[in-house]
Scaffold this active site. Sequence first.
Site, PDB file in Angstrom:
ATOM      1  N   GLU A  13      11.865  -8.652 -17.302  1.00  0.00           N
ATOM      2  CA  GLU A  13      10.542  -8.216 -16.862  1.00  0.00           C
ATOM      3  C   GLU A  13       9.950  -7.178 -17.814  1.00  0.00           C
ATOM      4  O   GLU A  13       8.774  -7.269 -18.192  1.00  0.00           O
ATOM      5  CB  GLU A  13      10.624  -7.635 -15.453  1.00  0.00           C
ATOM      6  CG  GLU A  13       9.302  -7.088 -14.948  1.00  0.00           C
ATOM      7  CD  GLU A  13       9.413  -6.374 -13.611  1.00  0.00           C
ATOM      8  OE1 GLU A  13       8.447  -5.710 -13.219  1.00  0.00           O
ATOM      9  OE2 GLU A  13      10.480  -6.478 -12.967  1.00  0.00           O
ATOM     10  N   ARG A  14      10.724  -6.197 -18.202  1.00  0.00           N
ATOM     11  CA  ARG A  14      10.199  -5.126 -19.057  1.00  0.00           C
ATOM     12  C   ARG A  14       9.964  -5.595 -20.479  1.00  0.00           C
ATOM     13  O   ARG A  14       9.044  -5.120 -21.152  1.00  0.00           O
ATOM     14  CB  ARG A  14      11.132  -3.923 -18.976  1.00  0.00           C
ATOM     15  CG  ARG A  14      10.963  -3.250 -17.615  1.00  0.00           C
ATOM     16  CD  ARG A  14      11.944  -2.177 -17.293  1.00  0.00           C
ATOM     17  NE  ARG A  14      11.627  -1.682 -15.944  1.00  0.00           N
ATOM     18  CZ  ARG A  14      12.444  -1.006 -15.175  1.00  0.00           C
ATOM     19  NH1 ARG A  14      13.657  -0.710 -15.601  1.00  0.00           N
ATOM     20  NH2 ARG A  14      12.069  -0.606 -13.978  1.00  0.00           N
ATOM     21  N   ALA A  39       4.216   1.238  -0.870  1.00  0.00           N
ATOM     22  CA  ALA A  39       5.437   0.965  -1.640  1.00  0.00           C
ATOM     23  C   ALA A  39       5.052   0.450  -3.014  1.00  0.00           C
ATOM     24  O   ALA A  39       4.988  -0.761  -3.241  1.00  0.00           O
ATOM     25  CB  ALA A  39       6.314  -0.048  -0.906  1.00  0.00           C
ATOM     26  N   GLY A  40       4.752   1.374  -3.920  1.00  0.00           N
ATOM     27  CA  GLY A  40       4.420   1.014  -5.289  1.00  0.00           C
ATOM     28  C   GLY A  40       5.606   1.296  -6.190  1.00  0.00           C
ATOM     29  O   GLY A  40       6.500   0.464  -6.356  1.00  0.00           O
ATOM     30  N   PRO A  42       0.799  -1.229   0.000  1.00  0.00           N
ATOM     31  CA  PRO A  42       0.000   0.000   0.000  1.00  0.00           C
ATOM     32  C   PRO A  42       0.830   1.276   0.000  1.00  0.00           C
ATOM     33  O   PRO A  42       0.450   2.272  -0.608  1.00  0.00           O
ATOM     34  CB  PRO A  42      -0.827  -0.135   1.285  1.00  0.00           C
ATOM     35  CG  PRO A  42      -0.981  -1.613   1.469  1.00  0.00           C
ATOM     36  CD  PRO A  42       0.325  -2.198   1.008  1.00  0.00           C
TER      37      PRO A  42
END
Length: 387
Positions: free
Chosen positions: A248-249, A138-139, A136
Site C-alpha cells: 500500500e505505501r 476512525a481515520g 468519521p
Amino acid sequence: MERGERVSSFIDESGRQAFTRAVRDFVARECGTREQRDALTDGGRTAHNLEISRKLGAAGWCGVAFPEEYGGGGGGVADACVLLEELAYGQVPVFGLGISMIVGRTALRFGTERQRREIVGSVSRGEVSAVAMSEPEAGSDVGSLRCAAQRTPDGFVVNGQKTWISCAPYAERILLVCRTDPTARKHAGITMFEVPRDTPGIDIRPIDTLGGREVNDVFLTDVRLPHDSVVGVENQGWQQLTAGLNFERLVCAATFLGNARRAFDDTLDYVRHREQFGRPVGSFQALKHRLADLATELECTSLLVHDVARRVDEDPDRQLPRAASMTKLKATEIAKQAALEGMQMMGAAGYTLAYDMERHLRQNVVATVFAGTSEIQREIIGSSYGL
C-alpha cells in the site's frame, strides 16, 4: 505493447526499460496534451477515467504485479511502481488503479480461489475496486472503527458509515473493513469483506474537494452479505491490513513520486523560458539553487522507492514497516513541496488555469494526509528505533 508480448521480461532490467518506454508511448498517445486530459477528466474534476484504465487492462498492464494464472502479467511490486510512477508523471486519470491493485493484492494473499480469480481478474482487466476503511471517528486511528457486521444464519448484516472512500461510484466492488466482534479488544474482531457496489443498502455520496469528486461517503444500511464474502479469516482483518502495508505505501509513494517529477519538470520548463531583467528567471541564483535542491531530493526519493520495491519482491512475506513508511513519507512530502515550490517560482502564472501547476497543487497538497498521514509515518519510523 499487446498482452502476449509481456511475460517474464519484467524480471530483468532490460525488460523493465522496454516496459517504461511502452508506457510512455501510451501516455503520449492517449493524454499527451492538455486538451486530451481535460476531455478525459471533465476539465480536471474527475480523477479516474474507466475507458483509459480498460485500455491499460487490455494491454496487460493493470495486472502487472499479479500471477498470469489469475489474468496478471507475472511481474512484481517493482514493475507496479514503474507503471504507477509513469502514469502519474503523464497525468493519466487512473487514480483508482493503485487502490485496485491494493485490493487485488489483498485477495491474492488472503482470498479464496474464487475471490482470487474474480477480484484479481477484474483488476487486471482495468476495472476498479475501492477500499472502505476510514470512518468519521476512525481515520488515523483505524482500530476505532464502528461499522459493524452482525452474523446471521445466512451470512452477515452490515450497518454503518465509511468516509473518504476513493473511486466508490465506479468501483465494481468494495473491500469493506468492519467490526465483527464488538466484545474484542480494539484491534481484534475486525473482518474484511468483498462487497459488490450495487448491493442493496449501499448509498454512495460524493464529497466535493479541491481535487474534484474523488472521495465519497458510503452509508451501509442493513447490507446483507453471504458467508463467502469474507476475505481471509473472520476477526483477523487487522493482521491482514498490517500485512499489506508494504505494498500500500509503495503504491502511494510511486504515484506521488511521478506527480512530483511532473511538477518539477513543468516548473523547469517555465523558468527556462520566462524572462525578466533580460534573461530567463531560472538563471537567477534564488531559483537555480531551489531547483537544484529539489532535483536532489527527487533523485533520493526515486532511489528509495525503487530500492524498497525490489526488497519487497525479493521477500514478499517480509514486513518492512520502517522502510515502507519512509517511502510514503518522503514521496508525499516531496510531491507537496514540488507543487508549492513550482507555484512560487512560476508566480501568478502558476495560479492560473492556463498551466497545470494549479492542478499539481490540488492533487499533491493532500498527499501527506491520506493513506496514513506524515505524522503517523514518522511515529512508525520513530517507534521502529525503540523510541
